[in-house]
Write an enzyme that holds these catalytic residues in place. Structure first.
Site, PDB file in Angstrom:
ATOM      1  NE  ARG A 166      -7.442 -32.592 -16.473  1.00 47.92           N
ATOM      2  CZ  ARG A 166      -8.201 -33.491 -17.183  1.00 47.92           C
ATOM      3  NH1 ARG A 166      -8.666 -33.367 -18.506  1.00 47.92           N
ATOM      4  NH2 ARG A 166      -9.150 -34.276 -16.770  1.00 47.92           N
TER       5      ARG A 166
ATOM      6  CD  GLN B 250     -18.747 -40.130 -15.566  1.00 49.46           C
ATOM      7  OE1 GLN B 250     -18.995 -39.317 -16.915  1.00 49.46           O
ATOM      8  NE2 GLN B 250     -19.334 -40.087 -14.682  1.00 49.46           N
ATOM      9  CG  ASN B 251     -13.129 -39.571 -11.689  1.00 52.78           C
ATOM     10  OD1 ASN B 251     -13.925 -38.590 -12.151  1.00 52.78           O
ATOM     11  ND2 ASN B 251     -13.319 -39.401 -10.409  1.00 52.78           N
TER      12      ASN B 251
ATOM     13  CG  HIS C  48     -14.293 -41.109 -19.743  1.00 50.03           C
ATOM     14  ND1 HIS C  48     -14.963 -40.134 -19.138  1.00 50.03           N
ATOM     15  CD2 HIS C  48     -15.235 -41.697 -20.554  1.00 50.03           C
ATOM     16  CE1 HIS C  48     -16.447 -40.168 -19.300  1.00 50.03           C
ATOM     17  NE2 HIS C  48     -16.336 -41.095 -19.966  1.00 50.03           N
TER      18      HIS C  48
ATOM     19  CB  CYS D 262       6.307 -42.859 -30.589  1.00 41.63           C
ATOM     20  SG  CYS D 262       6.459 -44.935 -30.628  1.00 41.63           S
TER      21      CYS D 262
ATOM     22  CB  THR E   3     -21.172 -38.242 -12.325  1.00 36.04           C
ATOM     23  OG1 THR E   3     -20.938 -37.920 -13.591  1.00 36.04           O
ATOM     24  CG2 THR E   3     -21.963 -39.053 -12.083  1.00 36.04           C
TER      25      THR E   3
HETATM   26  C1  BV8 Z   1     -19.117 -41.271 -27.651  1.00 32.97           C
HETATM   27  C2  BV8 Z   1     -12.039 -37.006 -21.313  1.00 32.97           C
HETATM   28  C3  BV8 Z   1     -19.786 -41.993 -29.812  1.00 32.97           C
HETATM   29  C4  BV8 Z   1     -10.788 -37.307 -20.432  1.00 32.97           C
HETATM   30  C5  BV8 Z   1     -14.190 -36.855 -21.197  1.00 32.97           C
HETATM   31  C6  BV8 Z   1     -25.732 -39.784 -25.994  1.00 32.97           C
HETATM   32  C7  BV8 Z   1     -26.400 -38.646 -25.592  1.00 32.97           C
HETATM   33  C8  BV8 Z   1     -25.881 -37.277 -25.026  1.00 32.97           C
HETATM   34  C9  BV8 Z   1     -24.538 -37.188 -25.768  1.00 32.97           C
HETATM   35  C10 BV8 Z   1     -23.994 -38.228 -26.363  1.00 32.97           C
HETATM   36  C11 BV8 Z   1     -24.302 -39.168 -26.428  1.00 32.97           C
HETATM   37  N1  BV8 Z   1     -23.457 -39.932 -26.977  1.00 32.97           N
HETATM   38  C12 BV8 Z   1     -22.401 -39.537 -27.040  1.00 32.97           C
HETATM   39  C13 BV8 Z   1     -22.653 -38.139 -27.038  1.00 32.97           C
HETATM   40  C14 BV8 Z   1     -21.807 -37.237 -26.901  1.00 32.97           C
HETATM   41  C15 BV8 Z   1     -20.564 -36.912 -25.753  1.00 32.97           C
HETATM   42  C16 BV8 Z   1     -21.542 -36.377 -24.675  1.00 32.97           C
HETATM   43  O1  BV8 Z   1     -22.048 -37.132 -23.844  1.00 32.97           O
HETATM   44  N2  BV8 Z   1     -21.664 -35.092 -24.498  1.00 32.97           N
HETATM   45  C17 BV8 Z   1     -22.429 -34.590 -23.322  1.00 32.97           C
HETATM   46  C18 BV8 Z   1     -21.345 -33.254 -22.803  1.00 32.97           C
HETATM   47  C19 BV8 Z   1     -23.620 -33.965 -23.748  1.00 32.97           C
HETATM   48  N3  BV8 Z   1     -20.180 -38.242 -25.277  1.00 32.97           N
HETATM   49  C20 BV8 Z   1     -18.971 -38.621 -26.247  1.00 32.97           C
HETATM   50  O2  BV8 Z   1     -18.516 -37.906 -27.086  1.00 32.97           O
HETATM   51  C21 BV8 Z   1     -18.525 -40.083 -25.672  1.00 32.97           C
HETATM   52  N4  BV8 Z   1     -18.125 -40.772 -26.839  1.00 32.97           N
HETATM   53  O3  BV8 Z   1     -20.146 -41.622 -27.221  1.00 32.97           O
HETATM   54  O4  BV8 Z   1     -18.922 -41.374 -28.788  1.00 32.97           O
HETATM   55  C22 BV8 Z   1     -19.080 -42.862 -30.600  1.00 32.97           C
HETATM   56  C23 BV8 Z   1     -19.375 -44.016 -30.445  1.00 32.97           C
HETATM   57  C24 BV8 Z   1     -18.625 -44.840 -31.322  1.00 32.97           C
HETATM   58  C25 BV8 Z   1     -17.463 -44.709 -32.026  1.00 32.97           C
HETATM   59  C26 BV8 Z   1     -17.221 -43.302 -32.224  1.00 32.97           C
HETATM   60  C27 BV8 Z   1     -18.124 -42.269 -31.289  1.00 32.97           C
HETATM   61  C28 BV8 Z   1     -17.112 -39.714 -25.048  1.00 32.97           C
HETATM   62  C29 BV8 Z   1     -17.278 -39.187 -23.589  1.00 32.97           C
HETATM   63  C30 BV8 Z   1     -15.847 -38.844 -23.079  1.00 32.97           C
HETATM   64  C31 BV8 Z   1     -15.629 -37.680 -23.074  1.00 32.97           C
HETATM   65  N5  BV8 Z   1     -14.253 -37.334 -22.144  1.00 32.97           N
HETATM   66  N6  BV8 Z   1     -13.187 -36.563 -20.611  1.00 32.97           N
HETATM   67  C32 BV8 Z   1     -10.379 -35.997 -19.700  1.00 32.97           C
HETATM   68  O5  BV8 Z   1      -9.679 -35.133 -20.160  1.00 32.97           O
HETATM   69  O6  BV8 Z   1     -10.573 -36.049 -18.363  1.00 32.97           O
HETATM   70  S1  BV8 Z   1     -15.672 -36.495 -20.170  1.00 32.97           S
HETATM   71  C33 BV8 Z   1     -15.242 -35.399 -18.772  1.00 32.97           C
HETATM   72  O7  BV8 Z   1     -16.496 -35.244 -18.286  1.00 32.97           O
HETATM   73  C34 BV8 Z   1     -14.419 -36.277 -17.942  1.00 32.97           C
HETATM   74  O8  BV8 Z   1     -13.995 -37.387 -18.286  1.00 32.97           O
HETATM   75  C35 BV8 Z   1     -15.672 -36.350 -16.643  1.00 32.97           C
HETATM   76  O9  BV8 Z   1     -15.276 -37.404 -15.852  1.00 32.97           O
HETATM   77  C36 BV8 Z   1     -16.832 -36.665 -17.322  1.00 32.97           C
HETATM   78  C37 BV8 Z   1     -17.790 -36.257 -16.541  1.00 32.97           C
HETATM   79  O10 BV8 Z   1     -17.800 -35.103 -15.845  1.00 32.97           O
HETATM   80  P1  BV8 Z   1     -18.062 -35.382 -14.293  1.00 32.97           P
HETATM   81  O11 BV8 Z   1     -17.157 -36.528 -13.921  1.00 32.97           O
HETATM   82  O12 BV8 Z   1     -19.630 -35.504 -14.069  1.00 32.97           O
HETATM   83  O13 BV8 Z   1     -17.595 -34.033 -13.836  1.00 32.97           O
HETATM   84  P2  BV8 Z   1     -18.546 -32.734 -13.564  1.00 32.97           P
HETATM   85  O14 BV8 Z   1     -17.519 -31.614 -13.215  1.00 32.97           O
HETATM   86  O15 BV8 Z   1     -19.356 -32.576 -14.794  1.00 32.97           O
HETATM   87  O16 BV8 Z   1     -19.453 -32.934 -12.338  1.00 32.97           O
HETATM   88  C38 BV8 Z   1     -19.067 -32.952 -10.955  1.00 32.97           C
HETATM   89  C39 BV8 Z   1     -20.054 -33.493 -10.063  1.00 32.97           C
HETATM   90  O17 BV8 Z   1     -19.577 -33.762  -8.996  1.00 32.97           O
HETATM   91  C40 BV8 Z   1     -21.179 -32.549  -9.915  1.00 32.97           C
HETATM   92  O18 BV8 Z   1     -22.406 -32.897  -9.930  1.00 32.97           O
HETATM   93  C41 BV8 Z   1     -20.912 -31.820  -8.742  1.00 32.97           C
HETATM   94  O19 BV8 Z   1     -21.975 -31.331  -7.808  1.00 32.97           O
HETATM   95  C42 BV8 Z   1     -20.382 -33.033  -7.701  1.00 32.97           C
HETATM   96  N7  BV8 Z   1     -19.415 -32.673  -6.456  1.00 32.97           N
HETATM   97  C43 BV8 Z   1     -18.643 -31.477  -6.375  1.00 32.97           C
HETATM   98  N8  BV8 Z   1     -18.115 -31.864  -4.875  1.00 32.97           N
HETATM   99  C44 BV8 Z   1     -18.424 -33.225  -4.648  1.00 32.97           C
HETATM  100  C45 BV8 Z   1     -19.326 -33.602  -5.651  1.00 32.97           C
HETATM  101  N9  BV8 Z   1     -19.899 -34.742  -5.272  1.00 32.97           N
HETATM  102  C46 BV8 Z   1     -19.685 -35.330  -4.320  1.00 32.97           C
HETATM  103  N10 BV8 Z   1     -18.738 -34.940  -3.569  1.00 32.97           N
HETATM  104  C47 BV8 Z   1     -18.100 -33.652  -3.536  1.00 32.97           C
HETATM  105  N11 BV8 Z   1     -17.040 -33.337  -2.567  1.00 32.97           N
HETATM  106 ZN    ZN Z   2       4.618 -44.996 -32.478  1.00 34.36          ZN
END
Ligand code: BV8
Ligand code: ZN
Length: 271
Positions: free
Chosen positions: A72, A103-104, A141, A173, A214
């Site tokens: 990536r 989020q990116n 993120h 490291c 998103t």
């Molecule tokens: C946490 C890592 C607790 C980096 C990523 C509450 C409710 C439900 C679930 C949870 C919740 N709280 C926690 C959760 C669990 C989990 C979660 O949300 N799961 C989901 C899947 C159900 N969340 C977590 O685990 C988070 N942590 O809350 O922990 C905690 C608290 C305290 C202490 C300990 C623990 C952590 C979340 C971070 C995860 N890491 N990435 C990397 O490798 O990149 S997330 C990953 O998805 C990316 O970061 C990305 O940014 C993110 C979201 O995806 P999108 O950006 O939306 O991308 P996607 O492809 O999905 O969508 C693209 C969109 O663009 C589409 O809609 C498409 O139509 C559109 N599009 C396409 N082309 C275009 C366009 N739009 C405009 N123009 C275009 N041309």
């Molecule tokens: Zn170290």
């Protein structure tokens, strides 16, 4: 095709607002050639999120996780900001009350901001553009281009290609010799509390929250627009498809970010 009245209404709301929050996801970088997560060509297609973006996966197979992040980093490193990144950068430079939360982890917002700031320098200026803190993106993120030590937690900028041929060649490291990890937030990991506080405060005080590209599936990022709405602000969305956030949006404009944002965020001609 998107509805011109909706676009005009959204543009007027953005032009008359001071406190604006822009929340972006992978879709804002799609026109730059960065694969999204869940789209047809999505990053997750060839991998399952839980197989790669979790601490357990890194524990079980650091080589595979680094191979994915290394690929990536190389893929994104060749991409350039698009017109949406540029329009957002110009807005955050000209309006001190506009904040960008992303989020990116691809670094394209930061590149666009440097380019926009350089354009504002007078030709003779050789100084690096002065980027005010408030204009910098709030990165929920983390970053593809930063590594974190699993031993002493030191964080370092890191754009180097990753040699993931074996565990022995993975990045280590310089200080303590422990293995480095990508400095990103994985599923099940908490976000940096200070970053989350800043993002939450921006959402609660925004008059308008513009959600761009998103799928609205990942929390706590996806809950930010709801905070704006619950605090009396307005939510606008730009996305070719509807998402779980569409129902709370005053207007959800079907279209691409690169095509729509320059006109949505244009400075109103002095009337
Ligand atoms: C946490 C890592 C607790 C980096 C990523 C509450 C409710 C439900 C679930 C949870 C919740 N709280 C926690 C959760 C669990 C989990 C979660 O949300 N799961 C989901 C899947 C159900 N969340 C977590 O685990 C988070 N942590 O809350 O922990 C905690 C608290 C305290 C202490 C300990 C623990 C952590 C979340 C971070 C995860 N890491 N990435 C990397 O490798 O990149 S997330 C990953 O998805 C990316 O970061 C990305 O940014 C993110 C979201 O995806 P999108 O950006 O939306 O991308 P996607 O492809 O999905 O969508 C693209 C969109 O663009 C589409 O809609 C498409 O139509 C559109 N599009 C396409 N082309 C275009 C366009 N739009 C405009 N123009 C275009 N041309
Ligand atoms: Zn170290």
């Amino acid at each position: 095709m998107h509805d011109q009245d909706e676009i005009d209404h959204a543009r007027r709301l953005l032009a008359s607002a001071r406190r604006i929050l822009i929340l972006t996801g992978a879709g804002v970088s799609a026109e730059s050639g960065v694969p999204t997560f869940r789209g047809p060509e999505g990053l997750w297609k060839s991998h399952r999120p839980e197989a790669l973006a979790t601490p357990e996966a890194f524990q079980a197979d650091p080589r595979l996780v680094w191979e994915w992040y290394g690929w990536r980093r190389e893929r994104v490193g060749a991409c350039r900001p698009n017109a949406a990144h540029a329009a957002i950068a110009r807005l955050t430079l000209r309006n001190p009350d506009a904040r960008l939360v992303t989020q990116n982890v691809d670094g394209l917002h930061e590149l666009a901001l440097e380019e926009a700031a350089s354009e504002e320098l007078s030709p003779g200026d050789s100084a690096a553009p002065n980027l005010p803190h408030r204009a910098l993106p709030i990165r929920l993120h983390g970053s593809l281009f930063r590594a974190r030590c699993t031993g002493c937690d030191v964080r370092t900028p890191d754009r180097a290609p990753v040699d993931a041929t074996s565990e022995a060649t993975l990045p280590r490291c310089g200080k303590c010799g422990a293995m480095l990890r990508p400095d990103v937030v994985w599923f099940g990991e908490g976000l940096d509390p200070e970053i989350l506080r800043e993002a939450t405060e921006s959402a609660e005080t925004a008059e308008v929250c513009l959600v761009v590209g998103t799928s609205g599936l990942v929390h706590p990022a996806a809950s930010l627009p709801l905070l704006t709405k619950e605090s009396g602000g307005v939510v606008l969305e730009v996305n070719p498809e509807s998402t779980p956030l569409t129902e709370i949006a005053l207007a959800s404009i079907r279209g691409r970010a690169g095509q729509l944002l320059p006109s949505l965020l244009a400075v109103e001609a002095e009337s």
